[in-house]
Design an enzyme around this catalytic site. Structure first.
Site: not given
Length: 478
Positions: A246, A258, A270, A329, A333
């Protein structure tokens, strides 16, 4: 980075860290009669660390701890190495020689690994007091009859790759955007000798990677899709192993901003999955492991600006499936799904995907391990679990029952990108499974990838988790 070198001997003025048993011959350390008496007295008191301060040098003796399982004893040695590293930095030592009095190569390598990993600092953006805070320790010498130069070279490669991953994770997005992370992988490819292709936005659009493009709609920076390949002539696998990482270089949550205090402060991390797979390629190529591996990194930031995708949007993915996006958020995926779908063209032996995917995984096991699930067979999972123990990046297997997929059903699309209020780590994995037609392992590294305070030889910030795990896996899977 810390240099790790072989040493045939040591002088009377070198700082020493000796690994020993209670029956070791301590006279080899060049200690006086009084110092030897003191050392043996401390050992009789079951002291594991004994420090002897001499005028010209410091000698630390570590008596290896006994544990119920071998991998726990090895981890204790790494932690001991880290502790010793702190002592020598405290006295401004420039080099240290590890003396293997126990005659155990595995113990010695583990101790050195803990020292080298614990010596890491991220000072790239410091402009003041750098000399004051910079660690003094620059070289670790290893003097052992059981450790050869090849083992030390291998350790140096593993440490270097892990520290590169830490650097990438620690870099802020105003330096490391999607374009720059691809450039970093290209640089590593040139240095280590693996192939790197970077697909720009136009090519990504032609491949109809709808998930990656949707997440990128809120950003001013274009996305990238990096393909890395190591295919040596002596590769033992006929079908490649695929790694997917990712690459969300910063995550605001998009329009699903967030909501909690300080929740964005560490979101430069991230892309830790991307750092892990890219730096694994660097390690296996430098070590010339006989395994064919391809790594895929979809990269973008996730912001609420521009024409950002919004809850309710229907996104057509690379494989043609439609996704009802209900939470911006849950962007990781979306981009990983396109990469996993793209991986099908390689007909892989196995795909392993790493991502800081869910807060649910971090909440479940914290920084102490990696959440795993997937469709690979028991042999592959057992090998990965063994590797997790070997490097102490332990694997926690979560259930992957079919019923969890029911939580992703949508009334208006093929599936939703969130599953509801329960089992969030698992439903994220089940979402990604929809885009695989091959054996697949999902590793959620949200807990250990970035930590708020130092923990043993893992520093505050990026830890480089995943690199040592995957390197060990590829060293044993064949």
């Amino acid at each position: 980075m810390t240099a790790i070198k072989y040493s045939a001997s040591f002088s009377a003025v070198e700082h020493l860290a000796a690994i020993a048993t209670t029956k070791s011959d301590f006279t080899k350390l060049g200690l006086s009669r009084e110092e030897l008496g003191y050392l043996k007295g401390q050992i009789q008191k079951d002291e594991h660390f004994v420090t002897i301060n001499q005028y010209k040098r410091t000698v630390i003796v570590y008596i290896a701890e006994k544990k119920d399982e071998r991998f726990l004893a090895i981890e204790a040695l790494r932690r001991a190495g880290n502790k010793v590293c702190g002592v020598f930095n405290g006295i401004k030592a420039g080099s240290v020689t590890i003396v293997d009095l126990a005659g155990n190569a595995e113990d010695t390598i583990a101790f050195a690994e803990g020292m080298a990993l614990g010596n890491y600092q991220f000072l790239s953006h410091r402009t003041q007091d750098t000399k004051k805070v910079k660690h003094s320790l620059a070289t670790i010498n290893i003097q052992s009859r059981k450790v050869d130069r090849a083992q030390i070279q291998r350790l140096q490669i593993i440490v270097d790759a892990t520290l590169k991953a830490r650097d990438l994770v620690n870099e802020p997005v105003n330096y490391l955007n999607a374009v720059q992370i691809a450039a970093e992988f290209q640089k590593m490819g040139r240095e280590a000798g693996f192939k790197v292709d970077v697909l720009n936005k136009t090519k990504i659009e032609s491949l109809k990677m709808g998930g990656l493009l949707a997440v990128n709609r809120g950003s001013m920076d274009p996305p990238t899709f990096t393909i890395m390949e190591w295919k040596p002539g002596n590769a033992k696998n006929k079908k490649p192993y695929i790694l997917v990482g990712k690459g969300v270089v910063y995550d605001t949550g998009g329009v699903s901003l967030k909501p909690t205090a300080n929740s964005m402060d560490s979101m430069k991390c991230d892309m830790a999955g991307a750092a892990a797979v890219g730096c694994t390629m660097y390690a296996i190529a430098r070590a010339k492991l006989p395994v064919h591996v391809i790594s895929l990194v979809p990269a973008t930031d996730n912001r609420p600006g521009m024409n950002a995708y919004v809850p309710g949007d229907i996104i057509t993915m690379h494989n043609g499936m439609t996704v009802e996006m209900l939470n911006a958020d849950a962007e990781g995926r979306m981009i990983l799904a396109d990469a996993l779908s793209y991986a099908q063209k390689y007909n892989p032996e196995l795909a392993i995907e790493l991502s800081t995917l869910t807060g649910a995984a971090a909440a479940a096991i914290g920084k102490y391990g990696i959440v795993a699930m997937g469709t690979a067979d028991k042999k592959m999972n057992d090998t990965l679990t063994d590797s997790g123990n070997n490097v102490f990046e332990r694997i926690a297997q979560f259930p992957f029952w079919d019923e969890y997929a029911d939580l992703l059903k949508s009334d208006i699309a093929d599936l939703k990108n969130i599953g509801g209020s329960v089992a969030g780590a698992i439903t994220a994995g089940k979402f990604l499974q929809k885009f695989t037609k091959y054996p697949y392992i999902h590793l959620d590294i949200a807990g250990p990838a970035f930590i708020d305070s130092a923990y043993d030889y893992k520093p505050k910030g990026g830890t480089g988790v995943g690199v040592r795990l995957l390197f060990d896996f590829f060293s044993h899977v064949m």
